[in-house]
Design an enzyme around this catalytic site. Structure first.
Site, PDB file in Angstrom:
ATOM      1  N   GLU A 194      -4.735  -4.894  11.176  1.00 20.64           N
ATOM      2  CA  GLU A 194      -3.792  -3.983  11.186  1.00 20.64           C
ATOM      3  C   GLU A 194      -4.021  -3.221  12.479  1.00 20.64           C
ATOM      4  OE1 GLU A 194      -1.910  -2.908   7.254  1.00 20.64           O
ATOM      5  OE2 GLU A 194      -3.640  -1.527   7.417  1.00 20.64           O
TER       6      GLU A 194
ATOM      7  N   HIS B 228      -9.170   1.284   5.584  1.00 25.28           N
ATOM      8  CA  HIS B 228      -7.884   1.252   6.184  1.00 25.28           C
ATOM      9  C   HIS B 228      -8.078   2.322   7.388  1.00 25.28           C
ATOM     10  CE1 HIS B 228      -3.912   2.391   6.674  1.00 25.28           C
ATOM     11  NE2 HIS B 228      -3.322   1.587   6.174  1.00 25.28           N
TER      12      HIS B 228
ATOM     13  N   GLY C 139       2.843   2.345  10.790  1.00 27.71           N
ATOM     14  CA  GLY C 139       3.967   3.359  10.418  1.00 27.71           C
ATOM     15  C   GLY C 139       4.577   3.901  11.611  1.00 27.71           C
TER      16      GLY C 139
ATOM     17  N   GLU D 288      -6.343   4.609   8.579  1.00 26.64           N
ATOM     18  CA  GLU D 288      -6.034   6.069   8.122  1.00 26.64           C
ATOM     19  C   GLU D 288      -7.269   6.619   7.654  1.00 26.64           C
ATOM     20  OE1 GLU D 288      -2.738   5.598   5.798  1.00 26.64           O
ATOM     21  OE2 GLU D 288      -1.412   5.036   7.489  1.00 26.64           O
TER      22      GLU D 288
ATOM     23  N   LYS E  50       0.048   4.364  -0.122  1.00 23.96           N
ATOM     24  CA  LYS E  50      -0.463   5.557   0.464  1.00 23.96           C
ATOM     25  C   LYS E  50      -0.235   6.886  -0.465  1.00 23.96           C
ATOM     26  CE  LYS E  50       0.130   3.392   4.959  1.00 23.96           C
ATOM     27  NZ  LYS E  50       0.296   3.414   6.412  1.00 23.96           N
TER      28      LYS E  50
ATOM     29  N   SER F  38       3.959  -2.154  10.228  1.00 23.44           N
ATOM     30  CA  SER F  38       5.335  -2.229  10.208  1.00 23.44           C
ATOM     31  C   SER F  38       6.022  -3.407   9.984  1.00 23.44           C
ATOM     32  CB  SER F  38       5.878  -1.799  11.774  1.00 23.44           C
ATOM     33  OG  SER F  38       5.415  -0.471  11.946  1.00 23.44           O
TER      34      SER F  38
ATOM     35  N   ASN G 254       0.954  -1.066  -0.043  1.00 18.44           N
ATOM     36  CA  ASN G 254       0.116  -0.083  -0.183  1.00 18.44           C
ATOM     37  C   ASN G 254       0.722   1.344  -0.114  1.00 18.44           C
ATOM     38  OD1 ASN G 254      -1.889   2.108   0.647  1.00 18.44           O
ATOM     39  ND2 ASN G 254      -2.184   1.488   2.748  1.00 18.44           N
TER      40      ASN G 254
HETATM   41  P1  PGA Z   1       3.223   0.231   7.632  1.00 18.72           P
HETATM   42  O1  PGA Z   1       1.756   0.482   7.110  1.00 18.72           O
HETATM   43  O2  PGA Z   1       3.799  -0.807   7.174  1.00 18.72           O
HETATM   44  O3  PGA Z   1       3.879   1.574   7.345  1.00 18.72           O
HETATM   45  O4  PGA Z   1       3.237   0.118   9.035  1.00 18.72           O
HETATM   46  C1  PGA Z   1       0.819  -0.659   7.008  1.00 18.72           C
HETATM   47  C2  PGA Z   1      -0.290  -0.100   6.451  1.00 18.72           C
HETATM   48  O5  PGA Z   1      -0.853   0.946   6.271  1.00 18.72           O
HETATM   49  O6  PGA Z   1      -1.176  -0.972   5.641  1.00 18.72           O
END
Ligand code: PGA
Length: 251
Positions: free
Chosen positions: A167, A95, A173, A97, A11, A213, A9
């Site tokens: 997640e 997601h 992140g 976010e 983003k 992560s 992903n």
């Molecule tokens: P990340 O993001 O691997 O940077 O923690 C995962 C995600 O948002 O799907």
């Protein structure tokens, strides 16, 4: 047997030239990998050129979000009805976010999932608890609510073809990855929840990814956790070498 599925992903990162360069490298580096499903999920603007670049490759393409309707006067939005024919196989739904910054709800997620299934696109439905919820002992009640809401009114057959991405919000992140024991506990709980709500055979087919992560240094260990069928990768998917290393950790 469920095949592992690794999705990157991106983003809101990358310019068009960078996007094309990244997928060109991935296409070359992953050409020989046959026993893992792989996808990239670029910003919507880059999806079509990326899909063209990846045509006849073993790498699928997804979108990061869709509107929950079909067609209509919703300036700036794209919907599931627009995706067929563009080489798009997956769409990420809800997601964290999107839930956190754009007010996405489980009801909206359910409308998106149904619109995607109607259009032959595989939803990657994201679920996960915040740190405060985990510390308050609410992890499983939060997940149960997200699952019941997101999967409402779906048939077992529809759910069997879906992807779930667990997640934990506190791991996205942040560089903090959930411990393998924590991931094992949640993924087996999710599988049992699916078996109870639908049926055991369909629950067995659902791909349950872990996200948060994931990086080359921890991917191997995480991918060996029972009921972990792959990963939704954010930051580490922006670099070809690290994404390829994560894919290869499944081989
Ligand atoms: P990340 O993001 O691997 O940077 O923690 C995962 C995600 O948002 O799907």
């Amino acid at each position: 047997m469920r095949r592992k599925f690794i999705a990157g992903n991106w983003k809101m990162y990358k310019t068009m030239p960078e996007a094309i360069e990244l997928v060109s490298e991935l296409k070359r580096l992953l050409a020989m990998v046959r026993n893992v499903d792989v996808a990239v999920v670029p910003p919507a603007l880059f999806v079509e050129p990326v899909a063209k670049r990846l045509a006849e490759s073993n790498i699928g393409v997804g979108v990061q979000n869709i509107h929950d309707g079909g067609f209509g006067a919703f300036t700036g939005e794209i919907s599931a009805s627009m995706l067929p024919g563009l080489g798009i196989k997956y769409a990420v739904v809800a997601h964290s976010e999107r839930r956190q910054y754009f007010g996405e709800t489980d009801e909206g997620a359910n409308r998106k999932v149904r619109a995607l299934l109607d259009n032959g696109i595989i939803p990657i439905l994201c679920i996960g608890e915040t740190l405060a919820q985990r510390e308050a002992g609410e992890t499983f009640s939060v997940l149960a609510k997200q699952m019941a809401g997101g999967l409402k009114d779906l048939t077992a057959g529809q759910v069997a073809g879906m992807v779930l991405a667990y997640e934990p919000v506190w791991a996205i992140g942040t560089g903090v990855t959930a411990q393998p024991e924590q991931v094992a506990e949640v993924h087996s709980w999710l599988r049992n929840w699916l078996a109870d709500r639908f049926d055991a055979g369909s629950a067995e087919q659902v791909i349950i990814q872990y996200g948060g992560s994931v990086k080359p240094s921890n991917a191997g260990e995480l991918m060996r956790v029972p009921n972990v069928d792959g990963a939704l990768v954010g930051g580490a998917s922006l670099d070809a070498a690290s994404f390829v290393a994560i894919v290869k950790s499944c081989v």
